[in-house]
Design a protein around this motif. Structure first.
Motif, mmCIF file in Angstrom:
data_model
loop_
_atom_site.group_PDB
_atom_site.id
_atom_site.type_symbol
_atom_site.label_atom_id
_atom_site.label_comp_id
_atom_site.label_asym_id
_atom_site.label_seq_id
_atom_site.Cartn_x
_atom_site.Cartn_y
_atom_site.Cartn_z
ATOM 1 N N MET A 54 0.770 -1.001 0.566
ATOM 2 C CA MET A 54 0.536 -0.339 -0.459
ATOM 3 C C MET A 54 1.150 1.641 -0.045
ATOM 4 O O MET A 54 0.820 2.370 -0.551
ATOM 5 C CB MET A 54 -1.443 0.057 1.067
ATOM 6 C CG MET A 54 -1.578 -1.418 1.178
ATOM 7 S SD MET A 54 -2.976 -1.577 -0.351
ATOM 8 C CE MET A 54 -2.964 -3.613 0.175
ATOM 9 N N GLN A 55 1.857 1.267 0.490
ATOM 10 C CA GLN A 55 2.949 2.898 0.907
ATOM 11 C C GLN A 55 3.210 2.738 -0.935
ATOM 12 O O GLN A 55 3.426 4.088 -1.588
ATOM 13 C CB GLN A 55 4.328 2.175 1.530
ATOM 14 C CG GLN A 55 3.705 2.255 2.934
ATOM 15 C CD GLN A 55 4.853 1.620 4.195
ATOM 16 O OE1 GLN A 55 5.617 0.723 3.867
ATOM 17 N NE2 GLN A 55 4.520 1.955 5.097
ATOM 18 N N ALA A 56 3.796 2.050 -1.877
ATOM 19 C CA ALA A 56 4.188 2.375 -3.004
ATOM 20 C C ALA A 56 3.097 2.116 -3.831
ATOM 21 O O ALA A 56 2.897 3.006 -4.423
ATOM 22 C CB ALA A 56 4.966 0.282 -3.913
ATOM 23 N N ALA A 57 1.682 1.951 -3.531
ATOM 24 C CA ALA A 57 0.565 2.356 -4.163
ATOM 25 C C ALA A 57 -0.229 3.801 -3.498
ATOM 26 O O ALA A 57 -0.039 5.002 -5.086
ATOM 27 C CB ALA A 57 -0.924 1.355 -3.762
ATOM 28 N N GLU A 58 0.435 4.326 -2.626
ATOM 29 C CA GLU A 58 0.102 5.604 -2.281
ATOM 30 C C GLU A 58 1.368 6.583 -3.006
ATOM 31 O O GLU A 58 0.969 7.236 -3.546
ATOM 32 C CB GLU A 58 0.190 5.699 -0.461
ATOM 33 C CG GLU A 58 -1.375 5.204 -0.185
ATOM 34 C CD GLU A 58 -0.679 5.801 1.372
ATOM 35 O OE1 GLU A 58 -0.598 7.615 1.562
ATOM 36 O OE2 GLU A 58 -1.697 4.996 2.107
ATOM 37 N N ALA A 59 2.216 6.218 -2.817
ATOM 38 C CA ALA A 59 3.937 7.068 -3.210
ATOM 39 C C ALA A 59 3.260 6.939 -4.977
ATOM 40 O O ALA A 59 4.122 8.159 -5.676
ATOM 41 C CB ALA A 59 4.725 6.221 -2.986
ATOM 42 N N GLU A 60 2.444 6.242 -5.828
ATOM 43 C CA GLU A 60 2.470 6.268 -6.704
ATOM 44 C C GLU A 60 1.083 7.179 -7.340
ATOM 45 O O GLU A 60 1.424 7.599 -8.981
ATOM 46 C CB GLU A 60 2.769 4.514 -8.153
ATOM 47 C CG GLU A 60 2.598 4.395 -9.177
ATOM 48 C CD GLU A 60 3.581 5.016 -9.815
ATOM 49 O OE1 GLU A 60 3.511 5.443 -11.288
ATOM 50 O OE2 GLU A 60 4.419 4.769 -9.142
ATOM 51 N N ILE A 61 0.384 7.217 -7.014
ATOM 52 C CA ILE A 61 -0.958 7.948 -6.932
ATOM 53 C C ILE A 61 -0.233 9.939 -6.815
ATOM 54 O O ILE A 61 -0.985 10.599 -7.206
ATOM 55 C CB ILE A 61 -1.809 7.769 -5.281
ATOM 56 C CG1 ILE A 61 -2.428 6.235 -6.364
ATOM 57 C CG2 ILE A 61 -3.075 8.912 -5.165
ATOM 58 C CD1 ILE A 61 -3.217 5.753 -5.012
ATOM 59 N N GLU A 62 0.097 9.595 -5.152
ATOM 60 C CA GLU A 62 0.839 10.941 -5.066
ATOM 61 C C GLU A 62 1.484 11.837 -6.528
ATOM 62 O O GLU A 62 1.489 12.313 -6.766
ATOM 63 C CB GLU A 62 1.468 10.799 -4.107
ATOM 64 C CG GLU A 62 1.973 12.378 -2.863
ATOM 65 C CD GLU A 62 0.591 13.136 -2.580
ATOM 66 O OE1 GLU A 62 0.798 13.990 -3.074
ATOM 67 O OE2 GLU A 62 -0.029 12.693 -1.716
ATOM 68 N N LYS A 63 2.703 10.856 -7.202
ATOM 69 C CA LYS A 63 3.172 11.359 -8.103
ATOM 70 C C LYS A 63 2.246 10.813 -9.244
ATOM 71 O O LYS A 63 2.994 12.249 -9.913
ATOM 72 C CB LYS A 63 4.545 10.620 -8.916
ATOM 73 C CG LYS A 63 5.190 10.314 -9.293
ATOM 74 C CD LYS A 63 6.113 8.486 -9.964
ATOM 75 C CE LYS A 63 6.706 8.927 -11.213
ATOM 76 N NZ LYS A 63 7.489 7.839 -11.623
ATOM 77 N N GLU A 64 1.523 10.540 -9.509
ATOM 78 C CA GLU A 64 0.808 10.685 -11.279
ATOM 79 C C GLU A 64 -0.744 11.385 -10.197
ATOM 80 O O GLU A 64 -1.276 12.063 -11.558
ATOM 81 C CB GLU A 64 0.377 9.295 -11.280
ATOM 82 C CG GLU A 64 1.551 8.836 -11.889
ATOM 83 C CD GLU A 64 2.708 9.724 -13.108
ATOM 84 O OE1 GLU A 64 2.012 10.216 -14.114
ATOM 85 O OE2 GLU A 64 3.268 9.211 -13.280
#
Length: 469
Positions: free
Chosen positions: A306-316
């Motif tokens: 989930m942390q990677a998912a959150e990071a990708e959402i914040e990025k894109e």
């Protein structure tokens, strides 16, 4: 529910009423549709399960959970006839409804009638003798259709015989069986808009019958009969259906919509539609500018990162997590579940179960993150019940055997991933649903309206099973 009705609207309606699927039980995945319960209550399909103690002539005695009927009258003339109706009318949504009656004793003369009628028919008559009443009689083997004059139909029946009766709402006909053997069609062109109740009539002393509405195995193979009727309907659909759109394009739209880029390319390679492949590559990718990123986010969520998912959402999708509280809650709830899951992957205590004392740091982190969730979402009634659901995991020594163990399953993460994918599509100014999903929804709506209108053929079809699986 008898086995042969398992894929009909009757069974599906029962499942909805019992809220037995995981999505309804899971507060995390719950879809709050205010009109859903009202809609379910509006279309309740009850099937006959026994005879009605309040809808019979007094000279009949019911026993064995109202499935056995015994004649207690004098039986001197036709005026001594007595019938009883079932507890519910047969819903058209069955497609076919079938029941069997065993002749426990033919009594003095065996004047036994088996059939069906509407709710206003005089019960002091045998089935088939009056308007809106149909019956097959054991003493002479005649069929009676709304009048007192019978027609030659089948063999007589007596003690030990099992007589089956089936109504086919697609063909609008009625058939009978004897000891598991099909006897043929007795009545055609039935008015299936009428509320038809299974009924049995007796007329002489000692007559006893017992009816099986599907609580135990039938003598006749009704499953095969039901399957044959469904096959005929499917053949008609396959012969008459003409698509006014390119099905391959619809499939491609679905693949791109859900981020399956490689699969979409392989699909068009396999179908040798290279030109359309090139056209669709441009169209789909221009309509889904965040396609690769969405696919990565889905992959992270299903994989439990989930942390990677959150990071990708914040990025894109900058600021989306800050503005969409539901999205943030879904991700952080799954993160809490994954923390509990990871802390229990290996035995922690001497008895092979988790011990909070032996993993103070992990448990401390879980409690700390739980407090974070409570502070951020606990005051909102939309999330409170779901929080209780996920927090309950830490109350069990072995949460994998707890009532909420399904939260650890992949299908829970897949459900959340699908919901988040739709949010991301909307944020990208794209439709949250693909063409094939819209088509599937439309087919379901049409089929549901046909079912609710009592169109017999519709009750044999299950779109998800027949066309999706």
């Amino acid at each position: 529910i008898p086995d042969y009705l398992n894929e009909t609207p009757v069974k599906l309606n029962l499942l909805k009423r019992n809220f037995s699927n995981v999505q309804e039980n899971s507060l995390l995945l719950k879809n709050n549709d205010k009109n859903k319960e009202e809609k379910i209550q509006k279309n309740i399909y009850q099937i006959p399960t026994c005879y009605n103690q309040k809808d019979k002539i007094n000279t009949l005695e019911l026993s064995k959970q109202n499935s056995r009927v015994t004649y207690k009258g004098q039986g001197k003339s036709d005026s001594d006839a007595a019938s009883v109706r079932a507890n519910f009318p047969i819903p058209n949504q069955c497609g076919i409804f079938y029941w069997e009656t065993e002749i426990i004793s033919k009594g003095r003369d065996g004047y036994i009638g088996i059939g069906f009628c509407t709710e206003k028919v005089n019960l002091q008559r045998l089935p088939g003798w009056d308007q809106n009443s149909w019956g097959y009689h054991g003493d002479d083997g005649h069929s009676f259709q709304c009048c007192g004059t019978g027609k030659n139909f089948g063999p007589t029946f007596t003690t030990g015989d099992i007589i089956g009766c089936g109504i086919n709402f697609y063909e609008k006909c009625c058939f009978f069986t004897k000891n598991g053997v099909f006897l043929g069609i007795a009545f055609k062109n039935l008015d299936t808009s009428l509320k038809l109740f299974p009924t049995v009539g007796l007329r002489t002393p000692g007559e006893i019958v017992e009816t099986n509405f599907g609580l135990k195995k039938f003598s006749f193979d009704i499953n095969h009969c039901f399957g044959e009727e469904k096959f005929k309907i499917m053949q008609t659909i396959n012969q008459d259906t003409k698509l006014d759109f390119d099905l391959n394009e619809v499939i491609c739209s679905y693949l791109y919509h859900n981020g399956f880029v490689e699969t979409a390319h392989q699909f068009f390679g396999d179908t040798q539609l290279e030109k359309k492949r090139l056209d669709l590559d441009v169209n789909m990718e221009s309509d889904n500018s965040n396609l690769i990123s969405r696919r990565a986010i889905i992959h992270y969520i299903i994989g439990g990162n989930m942390q990677a998912a959150e990071a990708e959402i914040e990025k894109e999708f900058p600021n989306l997590l800050n503005t969409n509280k539901y999205l943030r809650f879904q991700l952080q709830s799954l993160n809490f579940i994954e923390m509990v899951k990871i802390s229990h992957r290996e035995p922690m205590g001497p008895d092979g179960t988790f011990s909070k004392a032996n993993n103070v740091n992990a448990f401390g982190d879980i409690i700390k993150f739980g407090r974070h969730l409570q502070e951020n979402f606990g005051g909102d009634s939309i999330f409170e019940e779901a929080l209780l659901e996920i927090f309950s995991l830490i109350a069990y020594n072995d949460p994998f055997t707890s009532p909420h163990s399904y939260l650890f399953e992949e299908y829970t993460r897949e459900g959340v991933a699908d919901a988040i994918n739709r949010i991301l599509l909307t944020a990208s100014n794209n439709s949250p649903t693909s063409s094939v999903e819209e088509l599937f929804k439309q087919l379901n709506v049409v089929l549901e309206e046909m079912v609710n209108s009592g169109i017999g053929a519709a009750s044999f079809l299950n779109i998800e099973k027949e066309f999706i699986e």
